[in-house]
Design a protein around this motif. Structure first.
Motif, PDB file in Angstrom:
ATOM      1  N   LEU A   1       0.823  -1.209   0.000  1.00  0.00           N
ATOM      2  CA  LEU A   1       0.000   0.000   0.000  1.00  0.00           C
ATOM      3  C   LEU A   1       0.855   1.256   0.000  1.00  0.00           C
ATOM      4  O   LEU A   1       0.538   2.228  -0.685  1.00  0.00           O
ATOM      5  CB  LEU A   1      -0.937   0.008   1.210  1.00  0.00           C
ATOM      6  N   SER A   2       1.950   1.244   0.751  1.00  0.00           N
ATOM      7  CA  SER A   2       2.855   2.398   0.783  1.00  0.00           C
ATOM      8  C   SER A   2       3.441   2.667  -0.598  1.00  0.00           C
ATOM      9  O   SER A   2       3.622   3.823  -0.988  1.00  0.00           O
ATOM     10  CB  SER A   2       3.987   2.166   1.780  1.00  0.00           C
ATOM     11  N   ALA A   3       3.715   1.602  -1.337  1.00  0.00           N
ATOM     12  CA  ALA A   3       4.328   1.738  -2.658  1.00  0.00           C
ATOM     13  C   ALA A   3       3.372   2.360  -3.675  1.00  0.00           C
ATOM     14  O   ALA A   3       3.821   3.033  -4.604  1.00  0.00           O
ATOM     15  CB  ALA A   3       4.808   0.379  -3.159  1.00  0.00           C
ATOM     16  N   VAL A   4       2.070   2.171  -3.493  1.00  0.00           N
ATOM     17  CA  VAL A   4       1.116   2.699  -4.476  1.00  0.00           C
ATOM     18  C   VAL A   4       0.416   3.968  -4.019  1.00  0.00           C
ATOM     19  O   VAL A   4      -0.335   4.565  -4.781  1.00  0.00           O
ATOM     20  CB  VAL A   4       0.048   1.646  -4.868  1.00  0.00           C
ATOM     21  N   LEU A   5       0.658   4.400  -2.777  1.00  0.00           N
ATOM     22  CA  LEU A   5       0.028   5.615  -2.269  1.00  0.00           C
ATOM     23  C   LEU A   5       0.535   6.818  -3.046  1.00  0.00           C
ATOM     24  O   LEU A   5       1.743   7.041  -3.146  1.00  0.00           O
ATOM     25  CB  LEU A   5       0.343   5.782  -0.780  1.00  0.00           C
ATOM     26  N   GLU A   6      -0.389   7.571  -3.603  1.00  0.00           N
ATOM     27  CA  GLU A   6      -0.019   8.762  -4.353  1.00  0.00           C
ATOM     28  C   GLU A   6       0.185   9.909  -3.370  1.00  0.00           C
ATOM     29  O   GLU A   6      -0.713  10.245  -2.603  1.00  0.00           O
ATOM     30  CB  GLU A   6      -1.100   9.109  -5.373  1.00  0.00           C
TER      31      GLU A   6
END
Length: 66
Positions: free
Chosen positions: A23-28
């Protein structure tokens, strides 16, 4: 409020850690709304929009669980 009766299993801890990282990797960073595709038990894909603040909170909870 949810009352936790037992500690998470090793499998749940590992899954929480991996999920928080994903989730951290895809959080804009500059978005107010985050879009996700979720596959239900029936195999159908659903589009979900969440406030970025809710996603950040989920990341924090998963990080703490992991």
């Amino acid at each position: 409020m949810l009352n936790v009766q037992s500690l998470p299993s090793a499998e749940e801890i590992a899954l929480a850690k991996l999920s928080s990282q994903e989730l951290s990797a895809v959080l804009e960073a500059n978005g107010d709304v985050q879009n996700f595709s979720v596959v239900g038990k029936d195999g159908e894909t659903h589009s979900v929009q969440l406030p970025a603040s809710a996603v950040k909170l989920m990341i924090e909870v998963l990080t703490q669980l992991g």
